[in-house]
Design a protein around this motif. Sequence first.
Motif, mmCIF file in Angstrom:
data_model
loop_
_atom_site.group_PDB
_atom_site.id
_atom_site.type_symbol
_atom_site.label_atom_id
_atom_site.label_comp_id
_atom_site.label_asym_id
_atom_site.label_seq_id
_atom_site.Cartn_x
_atom_site.Cartn_y
_atom_site.Cartn_z
ATOM 1 N N LEU A 34 -43.460 -97.244 0.508
ATOM 2 C CA LEU A 34 -43.690 -98.484 -0.236
ATOM 3 C C LEU A 34 -43.334 -99.706 0.596
ATOM 4 O O LEU A 34 -43.981 -100.763 0.482
ATOM 5 N N GLN A 35 -42.312 -99.603 1.446
ATOM 6 C CA GLN A 35 -41.937 -100.720 2.302
ATOM 7 C C GLN A 35 -43.068 -101.075 3.269
ATOM 8 O O GLN A 35 -43.308 -102.253 3.545
ATOM 9 N N ILE A 36 -43.763 -100.072 3.774
ATOM 10 C CA ILE A 36 -44.865 -100.325 4.701
ATOM 11 C C ILE A 36 -46.035 -100.977 3.976
ATOM 12 O O ILE A 36 -46.626 -101.951 4.458
ATOM 13 N N ILE A 37 -46.366 -100.464 2.801
ATOM 14 C CA ILE A 37 -47.481 -101.042 2.030
ATOM 15 C C ILE A 37 -47.168 -102.494 1.665
ATOM 16 O O ILE A 37 -47.991 -103.398 1.851
ATOM 17 N N GLY A 38 -45.959 -102.725 1.145
ATOM 18 C CA GLY A 38 -45.572 -104.091 0.782
ATOM 19 C C GLY A 38 -45.388 -104.980 2.000
ATOM 20 O O GLY A 38 -45.725 -106.173 1.960
ATOM 21 N N GLY A 39 -44.857 -104.419 3.086
ATOM 22 C CA GLY A 39 -44.654 -105.208 4.295
ATOM 23 C C GLY A 39 -45.959 -105.691 4.894
ATOM 24 O O GLY A 39 -46.068 -106.826 5.353
ATOM 25 N N TRP A 40 -46.981 -104.832 4.884
ATOM 26 C CA TRP A 40 -48.293 -105.238 5.385
ATOM 27 C C TRP A 40 -48.858 -106.375 4.537
ATOM 28 O O TRP A 40 -49.386 -107.357 5.071
ATOM 29 N N SER A 41 -48.743 -106.271 3.220
ATOM 30 C CA SER A 41 -49.236 -107.335 2.343
ATOM 31 C C SER A 41 -48.492 -108.639 2.607
ATOM 32 O O SER A 41 -49.086 -109.725 2.597
ATOM 33 N N THR A 42 -47.175 -108.546 2.843
ATOM 34 C CA THR A 42 -46.383 -109.731 3.149
ATOM 35 C C THR A 42 -46.837 -110.363 4.454
ATOM 36 O O THR A 42 -46.948 -111.598 4.573
ATOM 37 N N LEU A 43 -47.121 -109.539 5.460
ATOM 38 C CA LEU A 43 -47.604 -110.047 6.740
ATOM 39 C C LEU A 43 -48.946 -110.754 6.576
ATOM 40 O O LEU A 43 -49.159 -111.842 7.133
ATOM 41 N N VAL A 44 -49.855 -110.149 5.821
ATOM 42 C CA VAL A 44 -51.162 -110.774 5.584
ATOM 43 C C VAL A 44 -50.978 -112.139 4.930
ATOM 44 O O VAL A 44 -51.635 -113.122 5.298
ATOM 45 N N GLU A 45 -50.071 -112.235 3.957
ATOM 46 C CA GLU A 45 -49.833 -113.514 3.278
ATOM 47 C C GLU A 45 -49.203 -114.534 4.226
ATOM 48 O O GLU A 45 -49.479 -115.739 4.126
ATOM 49 N N GLU A 46 -48.356 -114.073 5.145
ATOM 50 C CA GLU A 46 -47.760 -114.981 6.118
ATOM 51 C C GLU A 46 -48.832 -115.583 7.026
ATOM 52 O O GLU A 46 -48.827 -116.787 7.305
ATOM 53 N N VAL A 47 -49.770 -114.751 7.477
ATOM 54 C CA VAL A 47 -50.867 -115.248 8.302
ATOM 55 C C VAL A 47 -51.747 -116.191 7.494
ATOM 56 O O VAL A 47 -52.192 -117.240 7.998
ATOM 57 N N ARG A 48 -51.979 -115.859 6.259
ATOM 58 C CA ARG A 48 -52.765 -116.733 5.382
ATOM 59 C C ARG A 48 -52.079 -118.092 5.215
ATOM 60 O O ARG A 48 -52.724 -119.149 5.242
ATOM 61 N N PHE A 49 -50.753 -118.092 5.070
ATOM 62 C CA PHE A 49 -49.976 -119.323 4.941
ATOM 63 C C PHE A 49 -50.114 -120.190 6.199
ATOM 64 O O PHE A 49 -50.310 -121.410 6.114
ATOM 65 N N LEU A 50 -50.033 -119.560 7.361
ATOM 66 C CA LEU A 50 -50.161 -120.308 8.610
ATOM 67 C C LEU A 50 -51.560 -120.894 8.752
ATOM 68 O O LEU A 50 -51.735 -122.036 9.185
ATOM 69 N N ARG A 51 -52.563 -120.127 8.377
ATOM 70 C CA ARG A 51 -53.943 -120.625 8.461
ATOM 71 C C ARG A 51 -54.159 -121.780 7.496
ATOM 72 O O ARG A 51 -54.882 -122.736 7.798
ATOM 73 N N TYR A 52 -53.543 -121.720 6.348
ATOM 74 C CA TYR A 52 -53.652 -122.810 5.368
ATOM 75 C C TYR A 52 -53.032 -124.083 5.944
ATOM 76 O O TYR A 52 -53.560 -125.185 5.768
ATOM 77 N N ASN A 53 -51.891 -123.927 6.640
ATOM 78 C CA ASN A 53 -51.256 -125.085 7.270
ATOM 79 C C ASN A 53 -52.146 -125.690 8.343
ATOM 80 O O ASN A 53 -52.254 -126.918 8.453
ATOM 81 N N VAL A 54 -52.780 -124.843 9.135
ATOM 82 C CA VAL A 54 -53.648 -125.328 10.202
ATOM 83 C C VAL A 54 -54.847 -126.067 9.617
ATOM 84 O O VAL A 54 -55.261 -127.115 10.122
ATOM 85 N N ALA A 55 -55.407 -125.530 8.526
ATOM 86 C CA ALA A 55 -56.579 -126.157 7.902
ATOM 87 C C ALA A 55 -56.249 -127.533 7.352
ATOM 88 O O ALA A 55 -57.097 -128.434 7.327
ATOM 89 N N ASN A 56 -54.994 -127.714 6.891
ATOM 90 C CA ASN A 56 -54.545 -129.010 6.370
ATOM 91 C C ASN A 56 -55.498 -129.529 5.288
ATOM 92 O O ASN A 56 -55.910 -130.691 5.303
#
Length: 218
Positions: A34-56
């Motif tokens: 479960l940690q791996i499944i949840g950790g991957w989802s957390t990583l995807v959201e982190e990348v999404r957050f960074l992309r949102y910041n870049v898009a401004n």
Amino acid sequence: MLKGPDEIRRQIQYNERVRHAALLPSPMIERLVLQIIGGWSTLVEEVRFLRYNVANDPDGKEPHPNADNLHRNIRKLGLLANLRLPGDNVTAACQFVRQMRNDLAHMLYIDSITGDEPNRRLAFLRSGEMSYSGNGWVQHERKRVEVTEEDLRKALSEIKWLMDCCFAIRKVGWGISRYEEDEPIDFLHRLLPWWFEEWGDAACRGPLTLREIRAIRD
């Protein structure tokens, strides 16, 4: 909705504690899955957050990154932040975790857990392809997958490393532009989860400079 700076700070501190705990490998192999499944989802959201910041674009909606291209997204974010990343390592880590998470996320049920900690093996069945048998019946393949506890721990470790890379993009790539290119910055080595050979011996070299950590462009 959080109401004030104190409440926001407490929520951030709580989130950090929970995330730290979630990336410590559990001795329970089922929880490790479960940690791996949840950790991957957390990583995807982190990348999404960074992309949102870049898009401004506060009014826009940043789509979820394609999981198969997550390594390209991270490398592109590093380039946009003018930060040199170990690109091959990022790609290898993403692909390893992606395959592991893909198998685990399609698990139907656990078949067996054998061996002793930390050398156990987890066997499970996941769904496979469907096909017509030719006599009116449809066959649904059941694929048996075996993973070692060592590989499960490696996958979680790679997730943590990739999240540390995202943190470095945000804190180092975007946060230290006020420094001169050749000015030594004594805290840089503590924020970067990687080290290049040409920087010398990490144990005894002096502070890195911005010029050394900048992305190498063709």
